[in-house]
Design a protein around this motif. Structure first.
Motif, PDB file in Angstrom:
ATOM      1  N   VAL A 198      12.647  12.210  -3.430  1.00 59.29           N
ATOM      2  CA  VAL A 198      10.844  12.204  -3.972  1.00 59.29           C
ATOM      3  C   VAL A 198      10.508  10.630  -4.658  1.00 59.29           C
ATOM      4  CG1 VAL A 198       9.668  12.596  -5.658  1.00 59.29           C
ATOM      5  CG2 VAL A 198      11.079  14.564  -5.306  1.00 59.29           C
ATOM      6  N   ARG A 199      12.054   9.989  -5.073  1.00 62.13           N
ATOM      7  CA  ARG A 199      12.511   8.795  -5.998  1.00 62.13           C
ATOM      8  C   ARG A 199      11.864   7.474  -4.883  1.00 62.13           C
ATOM      9  NH1 ARG A 199      16.367   8.521  -9.077  1.00 62.13           N
ATOM     10  NH2 ARG A 199      15.346   8.932 -11.588  1.00 62.13           N
ATOM     11  N   SER A 200      12.351   8.180  -3.837  1.00 61.35           N
ATOM     12  CA  SER A 200      12.180   7.164  -2.668  1.00 61.35           C
ATOM     13  C   SER A 200      11.027   6.778  -1.995  1.00 61.35           C
ATOM     14  CB  SER A 200      13.398   7.189  -1.279  1.00 61.35           C
ATOM     15  OG  SER A 200      13.154   6.362  -0.315  1.00 61.35           O
ATOM     16  N   SER A 221       4.721   1.486   1.008  1.00 60.65           N
ATOM     17  CA  SER A 221       3.871   2.101   1.752  1.00 60.65           C
ATOM     18  C   SER A 221       2.941   2.826   1.147  1.00 60.65           C
ATOM     19  CB  SER A 221       4.211   2.066   3.005  1.00 60.65           C
ATOM     20  OG  SER A 221       5.269   4.018   3.079  1.00 60.65           O
ATOM     21  N   PHE A 222       4.039   3.738  -0.483  1.00 58.12           N
ATOM     22  CA  PHE A 222       3.126   5.111  -0.777  1.00 58.12           C
ATOM     23  C   PHE A 222       1.841   4.417  -1.886  1.00 58.12           C
ATOM     24  CE2 PHE A 222       2.942   7.673  -4.463  1.00 58.12           C
ATOM     25  CZ  PHE A 222       2.647   9.120  -3.740  1.00 58.12           C
ATOM     26  N   SER A 223       1.452   5.341  -1.714  1.00 55.09           N
ATOM     27  CA  SER A 223       0.444   5.403  -2.647  1.00 55.09           C
ATOM     28  C   SER A 223      -1.064   6.476  -3.519  1.00 55.09           C
ATOM     29  CB  SER A 223      -1.633   4.502  -1.683  1.00 55.09           C
ATOM     30  OG  SER A 223      -2.645   4.697  -2.031  1.00 55.09           O
ATOM     31  N   ALA A 224      -0.444   6.775  -4.711  1.00 57.30           N
ATOM     32  CA  ALA A 224      -0.564   8.014  -5.637  1.00 57.30           C
ATOM     33  C   ALA A 224      -2.333   7.876  -5.121  1.00 57.30           C
ATOM     34  CB  ALA A 224      -0.276   7.133  -7.029  1.00 57.30           C
ATOM     35  N   ARG A 225      -3.639   6.959  -4.866  1.00 54.81           N
ATOM     36  CA  ARG A 225      -4.823   7.401  -4.007  1.00 54.81           C
ATOM     37  C   ARG A 225      -4.680   7.496  -2.975  1.00 54.81           C
ATOM     38  NH1 ARG A 225      -7.247   1.561  -6.732  1.00 54.81           N
ATOM     39  NH2 ARG A 225      -6.558   1.893  -8.839  1.00 54.81           N
ATOM     40  N   ARG A 226      -3.876   8.148  -1.641  1.00 57.57           N
ATOM     41  CA  ARG A 226      -4.158   8.836  -1.162  1.00 57.57           C
ATOM     42  C   ARG A 226      -3.346  10.293  -0.800  1.00 57.57           C
ATOM     43  NH1 ARG A 226      -2.180   3.557   1.391  1.00 57.57           N
ATOM     44  NH2 ARG A 226      -0.743   4.221   1.519  1.00 57.57           N
TER      45      ARG A 226
END
Length: 438
Positions: free
Chosen positions: A287-289, A295-300
């Motif tokens: 999960v942390r990775s 490339s991760f976005s909490a908004r997507r």
């Protein structure tokens, strides 16, 4: 167990000379004791006639099936027995007992000291086990046999026995060995004597709680594998770390266990102790990775859903399997704790043939594959070791009818014994890695 070679006249005569501390005799001569053995009835035994030895050898060679625990003739068989408790309850309870069946195919079961044929065979086994003869127990056995030449048979013959009389030097030796055999006599030839023997042993345990199995005490055999370590007390340092009590207790259980299955599982439990911890930590790592990836976005939404899928997949797997994925957890434990070069060094110091054995042989009763622990890729080695250990463990704890392969108690003990150093040395690394300096 495959067929074993039967002793010959020369090996029996050499064993007699060793046990009774006699010099060499000329070829073909009888064996004469230095001092005759006086029997309680006033008779005496002066030695062994060469023709008696020849007759014993002929009867052994006439057996149509023979191995280190049994001899089968057409209408009779004899099995070496091991009492399954430390005080020999079975041996004591059934000493010199006879049970006679009924009907036209009646069988006779006799429990007691070995026949002269089996005694001669065991005598040769003892004489060839030089490491045993050097131990305190070995000296005790020899002294018990030799003690028969003292007045009133104080050493070799037990007082008040109710079995057959003592008429041959091999009867004296049989008493001194304190071995127990089961003899089965039939009125006609049979091929199912082992099934009959196991039936008798079940019947005996069911009715008396005295249990024994077909087998040979390890000290009768030449020592095949040395102890893992044997330091003199003067060369052992005081501990410099403390260790987790639960792990220590499992380790002590493994070291003290006399049954290979229990020993293996005791060491396995040391690795199992960390399964839930490493499994959960691996989930956190995944999960942390995911959330720290550039490339991760909490908004997507799709990025959040990808994290949810990771957690959901693991939760469904845990629910389906009733707990954490054990094989994956074992792999994670080995990834964290196993130092492969140290494992190789420990195995080589214990038995230089083991590494090649693991590389060239799987574990048939477990369906486990080969492991080349001398390979170049340590990740590949840890993965192969984890799979081998997990499959052996499964074979030990699962015994559903129709499943194959699976572990057969006692029949696979020698094969399992070669797997124990692998799991033990790994367990030791795990315990030591958890140590806290004093």
């Amino acid at each position: 167990m495959g067929e074993q070679p039967v002793v010959d006249e020369k090996s029996i005569m050499e064993a007699l000379r060793l046990v009774f501390r006699r010099g060499g005799d000329s070829e073909g001569e009888d064996f004469i004791l230095l001092s005759p053995i006086s029997l309680p009835d006033g008779a005496s035994i002066v030695g062994v006639d060469r023709t008696e030895v020849s007759a014993i050898v002929n009867r052994l060679n006439q057996a149509n099936r023979k191995n280190e625990t049994s001899f089968h003739w057409g209408d009779r068989a004899e099995f070496s027995l091991i009492s399954l408790d430390s005080i020999g309850t079975f041996d004591r309870y059934f000493e010199d007992s006879e049970f006679n069946g009924q009907g036209e195919n009646a069988l006779t079961f006799r429990v007691g000291r070995p026949s002269r044929e089996f005694t001669a065979y065991l005598l040769c086994m003892v004489a060839q086990n030089h490491s045993f003869l050097a131990t305190a127990r070995g000296r005790m056995v020899l002294n018990r046999i030799r003690g028969a030449d003292r007045p009133a048979m104080r050493g070799g013959i037990r007082a008040g026995r109710k079995g057959p009389g003592i008429e041959s030097l091999f009867d004296v030796i049989s008493e001194g060995l304190r071995a127990t055999t089961l003899r089965i006599d039939a009125v006609k030839a049979r091929s199912d004597f082992e099934a009959l023997a196991n039936s008798f042993l079940f019947h005996a345990a069911y009715n008396t709680d005295a249990a024994a199995r077909i087998g040979l005490e390890p000290w009768f055999r030449p020592q095949a594998v040395q102890r893992v370590r044997r330091s003199q007390t003067g060369s052992m340092d005081a501990p410099r770390q403390t260790y987790e009590a639960d792990l220590v207790h499992h380790y002590l259980m493994g070291v003290a266990a006399e049954i290979p299955l229990l020993e293996y599982l005791a060491y396995y439990h040391i690795a199992e102790h960390f399964f839930e911890k490493v499994f959960n930590e691996d989930l956190v790592r995944q999960v942390r990775s995911g959330i720290t990836d550039p490339s991760f976005s909490a908004r997507r939404t799709k990025d959040i859903q990808s994290i949810i899928r990771i957690v959901d997949k693991v939760q469904r797997q845990v629910k389906r399997e009733g707990g954490v994925n054990e094989q994956r957890s074992l792999q994670l434990v080995l990834d964290r704790f196993l130092d492969v070069p140290r494992l190789v060094a420990d195995l080589d110091a214990h038995d230089a043939t083991l590494a090649d054995h693991y590389a060239n042989n799987g574990v048939p009763f477990a369906g486990a594959g080969k492991v080349d622990i001398r390979g170049n890729d340590e990740d590949v080695i840890r993965g192969a070791v984890a799979r081998r250990i997990y499959k052996v463990r499964n074979a030990l704890v699962h015994a559903k009818e129709g499943e194959f392969p699976k572990y057969a108690p006692y029949a696979h003990d020698e094969e399992l014994g070669r797997e124990i150093p692998l799991i033990r040395f790994i367990a030791e690394q795990i315990v030591i890695a958890q140590g806290v300096a004093l």
